[in-house]
Design a protein around this motif. Structure first.
Motif, mmCIF file in Angstrom:
data_model
loop_
_atom_site.group_PDB
_atom_site.id
_atom_site.type_symbol
_atom_site.label_atom_id
_atom_site.label_comp_id
_atom_site.label_asym_id
_atom_site.label_seq_id
_atom_site.Cartn_x
_atom_site.Cartn_y
_atom_site.Cartn_z
ATOM 1 N N THR A 199 0.384 2.549 6.647
ATOM 2 C CA THR A 199 -0.010 3.634 7.419
ATOM 3 C C THR A 199 -0.996 4.214 7.803
ATOM 4 O O THR A 199 -1.522 4.294 7.177
ATOM 5 N N GLY A 200 -1.424 5.018 9.287
ATOM 6 C CA GLY A 200 -2.472 4.723 9.663
ATOM 7 C C GLY A 200 -3.282 3.505 10.679
ATOM 8 O O GLY A 200 -4.387 3.789 10.772
ATOM 9 N N THR A 201 -2.473 2.660 9.837
ATOM 10 C CA THR A 201 -3.693 1.597 10.540
ATOM 11 C C THR A 201 -3.094 0.284 10.897
ATOM 12 O O THR A 201 -1.691 0.160 9.968
ATOM 13 N N ARG A 202 -2.947 -0.933 11.736
ATOM 14 C CA ARG A 202 -2.320 -2.017 11.632
ATOM 15 C C ARG A 202 -3.450 -3.122 11.399
ATOM 16 O O ARG A 202 -2.944 -4.017 11.873
ATOM 17 N N SER A 261 -8.682 7.720 8.209
ATOM 18 C CA SER A 261 -7.978 8.277 7.601
ATOM 19 C C SER A 261 -7.574 9.005 5.949
ATOM 20 O O SER A 261 -7.056 7.571 5.756
ATOM 21 N N PRO A 262 -7.216 10.203 5.790
ATOM 22 C CA PRO A 262 -7.330 9.942 4.162
ATOM 23 C C PRO A 262 -5.661 9.599 4.337
ATOM 24 O O PRO A 262 -4.766 9.509 4.690
ATOM 25 N N VAL A 263 -5.321 8.013 3.111
ATOM 26 C CA VAL A 263 -3.787 8.359 2.924
ATOM 27 C C VAL A 263 -2.822 8.950 1.356
ATOM 28 O O VAL A 263 -4.156 7.760 0.584
ATOM 29 N N ILE A 284 5.781 5.485 -1.088
ATOM 30 C CA ILE A 284 5.464 6.488 -0.216
ATOM 31 C C ILE A 284 4.117 6.812 0.074
ATOM 32 O O ILE A 284 3.254 7.102 -0.426
ATOM 33 N N GLU A 285 3.663 6.613 1.530
ATOM 34 C CA GLU A 285 2.263 6.928 1.571
ATOM 35 C C GLU A 285 2.375 8.380 2.810
ATOM 36 O O GLU A 285 2.725 8.289 3.299
ATOM 37 N N VAL A 286 1.254 8.812 2.768
ATOM 38 C CA VAL A 286 1.446 10.537 3.275
ATOM 39 C C VAL A 286 0.113 10.236 4.097
ATOM 40 O O VAL A 286 -1.056 10.213 3.314
ATOM 41 N N LEU A 287 0.156 10.428 4.966
ATOM 42 C CA LEU A 287 -1.492 9.944 6.189
ATOM 43 C C LEU A 287 -1.429 11.536 6.491
ATOM 44 O O LEU A 287 -0.751 12.164 7.137
ATOM 45 N N ARG A 288 -2.421 12.432 6.005
ATOM 46 C CA ARG A 288 -2.831 13.158 5.909
ATOM 47 C C ARG A 288 -3.682 13.113 7.481
ATOM 48 O O ARG A 288 -5.225 14.018 7.181
ATOM 49 N N ASP A 289 -3.240 12.905 8.690
ATOM 50 C CA ASP A 289 -4.336 13.429 9.647
ATOM 51 C C ASP A 289 -3.380 14.000 10.868
ATOM 52 O O ASP A 289 -2.255 12.768 11.331
ATOM 53 N N VAL A 324 1.543 12.343 8.831
ATOM 54 C CA VAL A 324 2.950 10.744 8.570
ATOM 55 C C VAL A 324 2.982 10.997 7.108
ATOM 56 O O VAL A 324 2.471 10.865 6.608
ATOM 57 N N LEU A 325 4.707 11.003 6.858
ATOM 58 C CA LEU A 325 4.960 10.608 5.695
ATOM 59 C C LEU A 325 5.910 9.210 5.576
ATOM 60 O O LEU A 325 6.953 9.056 6.924
ATOM 61 N N ASN A 326 5.204 7.980 4.881
ATOM 62 C CA ASN A 326 6.396 7.160 5.392
ATOM 63 C C ASN A 326 6.895 6.408 4.287
ATOM 64 O O ASN A 326 6.002 5.856 3.053
ATOM 65 N N LEU A 327 8.066 6.220 4.557
ATOM 66 C CA LEU A 327 8.572 5.861 2.869
ATOM 67 C C LEU A 327 9.046 4.107 3.157
ATOM 68 O O LEU A 327 9.675 3.682 3.919
ATOM 69 N N ARG A 328 9.142 3.784 2.388
ATOM 70 C CA ARG A 328 9.136 2.347 2.329
ATOM 71 C C ARG A 328 9.712 2.035 1.051
ATOM 72 O O ARG A 328 9.764 2.486 -0.028
ATOM 73 N N LEU A 329 11.045 1.247 1.487
ATOM 74 C CA LEU A 329 11.637 1.172 0.783
ATOM 75 C C LEU A 329 11.767 0.063 -0.084
ATOM 76 O O LEU A 329 10.653 -0.805 -0.393
ATOM 77 N N ARG A 330 12.104 -0.159 -1.173
ATOM 78 C CA ARG A 330 12.527 -0.821 -2.619
ATOM 79 C C ARG A 330 12.451 -1.995 -2.348
ATOM 80 O O ARG A 330 13.449 -2.746 -1.153
ATOM 81 N N GLU A 331 12.152 -3.841 -2.383
ATOM 82 C CA GLU A 331 11.855 -5.432 -1.261
ATOM 83 C C GLU A 331 11.951 -5.801 -3.360
ATOM 84 O O GLU A 331 11.508 -5.962 -3.785
ATOM 85 N N ALA A 332 13.263 -6.242 -3.605
ATOM 86 C CA ALA A 332 13.380 -7.271 -4.282
ATOM 87 C C ALA A 332 13.945 -8.224 -4.672
ATOM 88 O O ALA A 332 15.991 -8.004 -3.524
ATOM 89 N N ARG A 333 14.291 -9.108 -5.325
ATOM 90 C CA ARG A 333 15.264 -10.449 -4.672
ATOM 91 C C ARG A 333 15.614 -11.016 -5.971
ATOM 92 O O ARG A 333 16.618 -11.108 -6.531
ATOM 93 N N ALA A 334 15.253 -9.870 -7.344
ATOM 94 C CA ALA A 334 15.942 -9.976 -9.174
ATOM 95 C C ALA A 334 15.606 -8.693 -9.626
ATOM 96 O O ALA A 334 14.637 -7.422 -8.518
ATOM 97 N N GLY A 335 16.269 -8.595 -10.457
ATOM 98 C CA GLY A 335 16.270 -7.169 -11.145
ATOM 99 C C GLY A 335 17.069 -6.231 -10.833
ATOM 100 O O GLY A 335 17.782 -6.133 -10.135
ATOM 101 N N GLY A 336 16.477 -5.207 -11.901
ATOM 102 C CA GLY A 336 17.222 -3.644 -10.835
ATOM 103 C C GLY A 336 17.042 -2.326 -12.228
ATOM 104 O O GLY A 336 16.592 -2.954 -13.789
#
Length: 773
Positions: A15-18, A29-31, A126-131, A145-157
């Motif tokens: 978030t805030g950079t590519r 910027s602060p994240v 969650i990444e919070v970009l304060r700018d 910006v609030l960027n909600l990153r969803l869980r990525e898992a092949r196993a476990g729970g």
């Protein structure tokens, strides 16, 4: 940065950079990066509430008796409007709620994203970009910006159960009582599955059931035999069920398919103000002892996304389509339409609001070796967005005037239904293009330039830009700063929401309510088409990191022009003369009516201490100072020169409705034993002063809510990494905001102000058990 025990404090962010491998302490910027553990090691299972506990510049008030806002409460970033923070899911724009906040609470006039529609079980971080980031992400990213990153898992729970309830002493100006209410139960589960050799499918589900809380004062009005609690001022009763799926599947030639889908159904029931037996609109044959109307909301929120990413002609390419839809159905229970007399129904269908959004996005990124310290990162892309907004009328009995008692107030008491004249079905299309260049000019000097142009089918175009610089003087100390322009397009909800009620004067029907700025009525009063809000953002900050210690300090200024606000209720001379042809006595509409300046400072200090004898300690001190000042207010229109369009109460809500300071000191401790890990979290959050503005022009009805400190504690144990249990208390010291005096609460319905930044539920005790696999 690696620490003893292989712990790190420099998470890679998107978030805030590519740039693909930028850590949060290397950004321009602060994240803030808030992990799933930080969010779930609390008593609450609401995402917005959990986020407000750990994000220094975010607050989540809990207003009550505010119709649908009781059930869809908005969060604010840096004290700005809830819709001035952009919410992303997996870096893609999230759809807003269909609800417009039109009551006298924080966020009045906004239609924001409902963060609580996403279950905590589905979140990885969650990444919070304060700018300000409009040049990077488009409309709404004025505060951040609030960027909600969803869980990525092949196993476990994990499967978990959480149970809690309040255990609190409620001291009001008329007396004291003990309450054990607000019983809350949450069951959640997530599990990862493999797709092919390297793909993943992560499924999440959550069920949440919460009983209401009641924090009203004693009602001493006649004809009650003795003082009693007649209101239900607090959290609504709520049940919701959520499902989320997130998937990724690698293909040949380095390409990957990805997507996610989510659905939530939430049924809530919030209380309105009580009607005593002698209320003129009561029908004693139905309610001999009076009644407490309940406003029900049934919310269906759905989203689905599909995309592909890979390398195309040496460019890292990402193409996606995201759809979201939010439908809010209103109901009124335990009420009546008094004009129908004793034959009135007591439950009503009061109509529905619907918002949907379809976004197509294509982005390309490539690094070019131009002889600098690192390849120059160039990103460019385009976005097309289609939005829709609908209002559906309720059943006739919810708004009609009956013939049995036509002189009484028509419609369902507490919430008259939406009428056929309120029905709308509107759409718009927005096109955007952007370019973003980030260059490591020397080993110490990092710079970025971004520009974005957007064109809307309903109001025109917007062009924004951003320049960000960072200089690392040493490996431990850096300065950073940004200058940017921003914008927020007027939402379809603000442009077209309308709600009216019918009153009769001398047998003639008159309408009162909210009207679109484009309506003939609003035009007659001088209303104009809404334009985009525009901002100038400035920030300067410092980063310090050494071994296990890190500190960031960022100062900012945000100047916003043409802020979209909901006007006062306009009536009286000369308004009535203009409204007469429309048979309307009171009207309000949205206007670009305010300019503001917000100045503040964010500070975050963190220290990680790992010891062999006492375990691992994570100390965090985070604070925000924020001050908003209204610098200009529109007065009057071409048809109403000199008329107050945005009065004192609404102005003070902007300037002092959120705390000027918020400081949190937290300690997270963990210790390994022969059977597993034990740990604890202790957090104290101090909220600064808030003003609840009253209606009196001389300020005599204002209430100053004093600073308060809320302490949370959780104790937990993990057994062999398979089972875990936790016990804790939120607001363990049972802190309450300043009481409402009798002069501001003559009915006893509202014992505390809804402007309290931490609510007014008191101590909440909970237990949690989980099983991992």
């Amino acid at each position: 940065q690696t620490l003893p025990g292989n712990e790190t404090i420099s998470e890679v962010i998107v978030t805030g950079t590519r740039v693909a491998d930028r850590s949060r302490l290397e950004t321009l910027s602060p994240v803030d990066v808030l992990s799933e553990d930080v969010l779930t090691q609390q008593g609450t299972s609401e995402l917005a509430q959990a986020l407000s506990r750990v994000a220094p510049s975010l607050t989540f008030p809990r207003p009550a008796v505010t119709d649908g806002t009781d059930s869809v409460r908005p969060a604010t970033l840096r004290g700005l409007s809830p819709d001035q923070a952009l919410v992303l899911v997996n870096s893609k724009r999230r759809h807003a709620t269909a609800l417009v906040n039109v009551n006298s609470s924080v966020g009045r006039g906004s239609a924001a994203v409902d963060l609580n529609a996403i279950p905590l079980a589905a979140i990885d971080r969650i990444e919070v970009l304060r700018d300000g980031a409009s040049a990077q992400y488009g409309s709404d990213a004025i505060a951040g910006v609030l960027n909600l990153r969803l869980r990525e898992a092949r196993a476990g729970g994990q499967a978990s159960l959480t149970y809690g309830r309040t255990n609190t002493t409620v001291d009001t100006v008329r007396g004291s009582r003990h309450e054990n209410d607000g019983e809350a139960f949450t069951a959640s589960v997530w599990s990862g599955f493999g797709l092919g050799a390297d793909g993943f499918l992560t499924l999440s589900a959550e069920y949440r059931d919460r009983d209401p809380t009641s924090r009203g004062d004693y009602d001493i009005r006649a004809p009650l035999a003795a003082p009693t609690i007649t209101s239900r001022f607090g959290d609504p009763e709520s049940q919701d069920v959520s499902f989320y799926a997130n998937a990724g599947l690698p293909l040949a030639s380095g390409w990957e398919l990805y997507g996610w889908a989510g659905y939530q159904d939430r049924e809530a029931e919030a209380a309105a103000f009580p009607r005593l037996a002698d209320n003129p609109n009561n029908i004693p044959q139905i309610y001999p002892n009076g009644f407490l109307p309940l406003i029900a909301t049934d919310i269906q929120d759905a989203t689905a996304a599909a995309g592909a990413r890979g390398v195309l002609a040496d460019w890292d390419t990402d193409v996606s389509v995201v759809y979201g839809r939010n439908r809010l159905e209103y109901g009124v229970h335990n009420s009546l339409n008094p004009t129908y007399g004793a034959t009135s129904k007591t439950r009503f269908d009061a109509g529905a609001l619907i918002y949907d959004q379809l976004v197509f996005n294509a982005g390309l990124v490539r690094g070019f070796d131009w002889g600098l310290a690192a390849p120059v990162n160039i990103a460019w892309g385009a976005e097309v967005r289609r939005e829709g907004y609908e209002i559906e009328a309720g059943e006739p009995a919810s708004y009609d005037r009956g013939t049995v008692a036509p002189d009484l107030t028509p419609g369902a008491q507490a919430f008259p239904g939406l009428q056929p004249s309120n029905e709308v079905d509107e759409h718009r299309t927005a096109y955007g293009v952007y370019v973003d260049v980030e260059a490591q000019i020397t080993d110490k000097f990092l710079a970025s330039v971004a520009a974005r142009g957007e064109d809307y089918s309903d109001f025109g175009s917007a062009l924004t830009g951003k320049i960000a610089l960072r200089y690392d003087f040493t490996d431990t100390f850096a300065l950073r700063g940004t200058v940017s322009t921003g914008f927020r397009a007027p939402s379809l909800q603000q442009q077209f929401f309308t709600s009216t009620a019918t009153t009769f004067i001398d047998g003639v029907p008159f309408e009162t309510g909210t009207f679109p700025a484009t309506s003939d009525l609003a035009r007659t009063l001088g209303a104009r088409d809404l334009d985009a809000e525009k901002s100038d953002n400035f920030s300067i900050g410092a980063v310090y990191r050494r071994n296990s210690f890190e500190a960031t300090l960022d100062a900012y200024r945000i100047d916003i022009r043409d802020r979209i606000v909901l006007s006062e209720n306009l009536t009286g001379d000369p308004v009535l003369a203009l409204l007469a042809p429309f048979n309307v006595t009171v009207a309000r509409f949205f206007i670009n009516g305010v300019e503001t300046r917000t100045e503040g400072v964010d500070a975050v200090l963190r220290y990680l201490l790992s010891t062999e004898s006492a375990g691992r300690f994570d100390f965090t001190l985070a604070g925000n100072y924020n001050d908003t000042e209204i610098t200009k207010v529109q007065t009057g229109t071409s048809a109403l020169p000199g008329v107050t369009l945005f009065g004192r109460q609404n102005q003070l809500r902007y300037e002092r409705g959120t705390p000027d300071t918020k400081v949190s000191l937290g300690t997270d401790w963990s210790y390994g034993t022969s059977f597993g890990t034990v740990g604890a979290t202790l957090r104290a959050t101090r909220y600064g002063e808030v003003l609840a503005p009253g209606t009196a022009d001389d300020g005599s009805a204002d209430l100053v809510i004093d600073p308060a400190t809320v302490v949370d504690l959780e104790l937990r144990a993990d057994i062999n990494q398979r089972f875990s249990v936790a016990f804790g208390a939120e607001n363990i010291l049972d802190e309450y905001p300043t009481k409402n005096p009798i002069a501001l609460n003559s009915t006893g319905a509202i014992a505390f102000s809804q402007f309290s930044p931490f609510g007014f539920n008191g101590r909440f005790i909970y237990a949690r058990a989980a099983m991992n696999w």
